[in-house]
Design an enzyme around this catalytic site. Sequence first.
Site, PDB file in Angstrom:
ATOM      1  N   PHE A 168       0.830  -1.195   0.000  1.00 54.80           N
ATOM      2  CA  PHE A 168       0.000   0.000   0.000  1.00 54.80           C
ATOM      3  C   PHE A 168       0.868   1.249   0.000  1.00 54.80           C
ATOM      4  O   PHE A 168       1.216   1.773  -1.053  1.00 54.80           O
ATOM      5  CB  PHE A 168      -0.974  -0.013   1.191  1.00 54.80           C
ATOM      6  CG  PHE A 168      -1.959  -1.146   1.141  1.00 54.80           C
ATOM      7  CD1 PHE A 168      -2.941  -1.194   0.170  1.00 54.80           C
ATOM      8  CD2 PHE A 168      -1.890  -2.187   2.048  1.00 54.80           C
ATOM      9  CE1 PHE A 168      -3.841  -2.242   0.097  1.00 54.80           C
ATOM     10  CE2 PHE A 168      -2.778  -3.248   2.001  1.00 54.80           C
ATOM     11  CZ  PHE A 168      -3.763  -3.275   1.026  1.00 54.80           C
ATOM     12  N   CYS A 169       1.245   1.722   1.145  1.00 52.84           N
ATOM     13  CA  CYS A 169       1.908   3.023   1.260  1.00 52.84           C
ATOM     14  C   CYS A 169       3.354   3.014   0.766  1.00 52.84           C
ATOM     15  O   CYS A 169       3.799   3.997   0.174  1.00 52.84           O
ATOM     16  CB  CYS A 169       1.803   3.533   2.692  1.00 52.84           C
ATOM     17  SG  CYS A 169       0.063   3.701   3.192  1.00 52.84           S
TER      18      CYS A 169
END
Length: 179
Positions: free
Chosen positions: A113-114
């Site tokens: 994700f990040c």
Amino acid sequence: MHTAILVIDVQQGLCEGPEAAHDCPGTIERINSVTHRARVAGVPVFFIQHESSAGYLEHGSPEWQLATGLQVQASDRRMRKTTPDAFLHTQLHEALQALGVTRLVVCGMHTEFCVDTTTRKALALGYPVVLVSDAHTSAGNAAIGPQQVIAHHNATLTNISSFGPRVTAVAHQELGLGA
């Protein structure tokens, strides 16, 4: 080449409970090694924290805090974000430009994700990225385990060439930190 370290979302809520990321203590130890060496070399360290407006990872909550064991110094910079992209709706790019940063070293959570989104955005903004191959982690998902997520991203991100700048995956002990 002027370098900065981005430590993404190493927060208490992602390191505890049944959904905790894989090997948080080891990942934190390796991140601490990288940030210690960075400070000695005069390389700026940015701690990025994800937050929500309510509930899980709400700003100021115990889960939002940087993870236990993570070594943070007063000289380190902190940045709050609300999306997987540490550049979107933040002043990160401007802060890096003000410091003359031309290369980023990325580590943290969650890989898919990040870490992934911020790495891709960094490439789009013209920053070559060094992904610390053993200092990013994931909780995995229903399809694949965390070790597979990590290995997949070490392989995938280093094969992206369309942005111009590239990603290099390097283990924490092999990381060179030219200021």
